[in-house]
Design an enzyme around this catalytic site. Structure first.
Site, mmCIF file in Angstrom:
data_model
loop_
_atom_site.group_PDB
_atom_site.id
_atom_site.type_symbol
_atom_site.label_atom_id
_atom_site.label_comp_id
_atom_site.label_asym_id
_atom_site.label_seq_id
_atom_site.Cartn_x
_atom_site.Cartn_y
_atom_site.Cartn_z
ATOM 1 C CB SER A 1 -42.793 -54.948 10.500
ATOM 2 O OG SER A 1 -43.598 -54.666 11.676
ATOM 3 C CE LYS A 2 -41.820 -48.006 6.575
ATOM 4 N NZ LYS A 2 -40.737 -48.325 6.417
#
Ligand code: GLU
Length: 483
Positions: free
Chosen positions: A256-257
């Site tokens: 994820s980010k």
């Protein structure tokens, strides 16, 4: 005929996981002489945007993953005989199939309100039953329901899970997967606001678009049960499914980010080459039969079979991506590499006096590329050649304070001015450096470091004998005069 699709929801840039799904479907189609369809799943009106769709299309184009049917990459007009390819343009089709299911008793109109449904679920939970909605005792007959809807009353269409039995899917990645039908209650096909849900649209589209194989992310495995029920009710042939493993970050959490760059656009901006990113994501969940890692597009197509999918999660290893990028980058012909590097130099606002000179590009790139892993790495290297960026850096202070430095600079400037040509070759530079040595009467680091400061403003860095031939004598003089 193999027909596969990539069906992104346009809610942002293309994530590497999405790019992998797209790549696998694309390669599968090419491998088997089939067709690859791009379908835009934009029924979530709050989150989907036209801009995100354009961004995703741009990312796919950048990666060289092109589709045979779908929105035209430039005009976005439908391209192919099975359109429209945007779900927001297919609402009438979904409605028609939902009504058919209602008429056949496989679905029903449900006028219960959210709070009524909530109360039912709470009651079920209180009596330790799964909170699954079932049909009300009295189903509103279709004609009456349609009449109420046409008067503006909100009502959903719900699928009726008729039989209690197990469903099996032979997943091409995960093998046989069993779903007991009581995993789900009667589920919504069309919301009371008229919007059909993903599971329903997906089945209608895959069937009407004649999709034969559905390769998609593992997170959709649990949707497969509902989808199978809809296929069955509509007597559509079932495609083959393959649910691709998750991609995890180095901490083994879903990528994820938090892990930094995760969208293709991030990687593009950071100077990764599309062919390297492609090759890297290819290996995040698939491997070649002989373990080879660098594979051309043709080799990828030739070798791509579903038997080589790895059901275990892939770990996103950016160090490996960097290595792969460097490998691709260094193998590019110079003119091609220049075409890729140039936008980064322009973006950084570098002023390079010899930029139009092809031989200079060749000379600089062949020297610099061994120090480059990404295209963005070219910027600090070329900045050394930008006169307007020249300054004496704080780390040069110590060298500047040496009594020998002044003597070296004086001799350096004098010799440069006396040099007859416009540019110095490496041999010219070494000869000139020797004369400075004699004139100033210094040697070793007391000679080399002041010269380095005179050329690039700092005592460490790329070898001066490589840099000097890349610069004009006038630049070298201008720099030395600033000391
Ligand atoms: N729109 C879904 C997604 O972006 C695709 C699901 C599917 O491939 O069936 O995750």
């Amino acid at each position: 005929m193999v027909r596969v699709r990539f069906a992104p929801s346009p809610t942002g840039y293309l994530h590497v996981g999405g790019a992998r799904t797209a790549l696998y479907n694309f390669l599968y189609a090419r491998r088997y002489g089939g067709q690859f369809i791009l379908r835009i799943e934009d029924t979530d009106l709050e989150r989907s945007t036209e801009e995100a769709m354009r961004m995703q299309i741009a990312d796919l184009k950048w990666l060289g993953i092109l589709w045979d049917e779908g929105p035209h990459p430039e005009s976005l007009q439908d391209l192919g005989p099975h359109g429209p390819y945007r779900q927001s343009h297919r609402k009438d089709i979904y409605r028609q199939y939902a009504e058919r299911l209602v008429d056949e008793g496989r679905a029903y109109y449900d006028f219960r309100t959210d709070s009524e449904l909530e109360a039912i679920k709470e009651k079920l939970i209180a009596s330790e039953k799964p909170p699954q909605i079932e049909a009300p005792a009295q189903i509103v007959p279709p004609a009456e329901a349609r009449e109420r809807i046409s008067r503006g009353e909100p009502g959903a269409i719900r699928f009726r899970v008729a039989e209690k039995r197990d469903y099996f899917v032979q997943d091409l990645v995960r093998g046989e997967v069993r779903f007991p039908s009581d995993m789900v209650g009667d589920f919504v096909l069309v919301r009371s606001n008229g919007m059909p849900v993903y599971n329903f649209c997906c089945v209608i589209d895959d069937a009407l678009m004649k999709i034969t194989h559905v390769f998609r992310a593992e997170e959709h495995l649990s949707n497969t049960l509902r989808q199978m029920m809809i296929y069955e009710a509509l007597k559509f042939p079932l495609p083959q499914f393959g649910h691709l493993s998750f991609i995890l970050g180095p901490d083994k959490q879903k990528l994820s980010k938090r892990h930094g760059a995760t969208s293709c656009n991030d990687f593009r901006l950071r100077g990764y080459l599309p062919e390297a990113l492609n090759n890297f994501i290819l290996l995040s969940g698939w491997s070649s039969p002989d373990g080879r890692e660098i594979l051309s597009r043709d080799e990828q197509i030739q070798l791509f079979t579903h038997e080589r999918f790895n059901p275990a999660p892939a770990v996103f290893d950016e160090t490996k991506l960097l290595w792969m990028n460097a490998t691709y980058l260094r193998a590019l012909p110079t003119e091609e590499l220049w075409a890729r590097v140039e936008p980064f130099l322009r973006e950084a606002g570098l002023q390079l006096p010899q930029v139009e000179n092809v031989a200079w590009r060749e000379q600089t790139l062949s020297a610099f590329k061994t120090s480059m892993q990404t295209l963005a790495d070219a910027v600090p290297l070329y900045r050394l050649l930008d006169d307007s960026a020249f300054s004496v850096k704080p780390e040069a202070q110590e060298v500047c304070a040496w009594p020998e430095a002044k003597k070296v600079w004086q001799a350096w400037l004098q010799e440069l001015r006396a040099f007859p040509g416009e540019k110095l070759s490496e041999a010219d530079f070494l000869a000139l450096q020797d004369r400075v040595k004699d004139l100033a009467g210094v040697k070793g680091k007391h000679l080399f470091q002041p010269i380095r400061v005179a050329v690039i403003g700092q005592p460490q860095g790329t070898e001066v004998k490589l840099l000097v031939p890349m610069m004009k004598k006038s630049s070298l003089i201008a720099r030395a005069e600033k000391l």
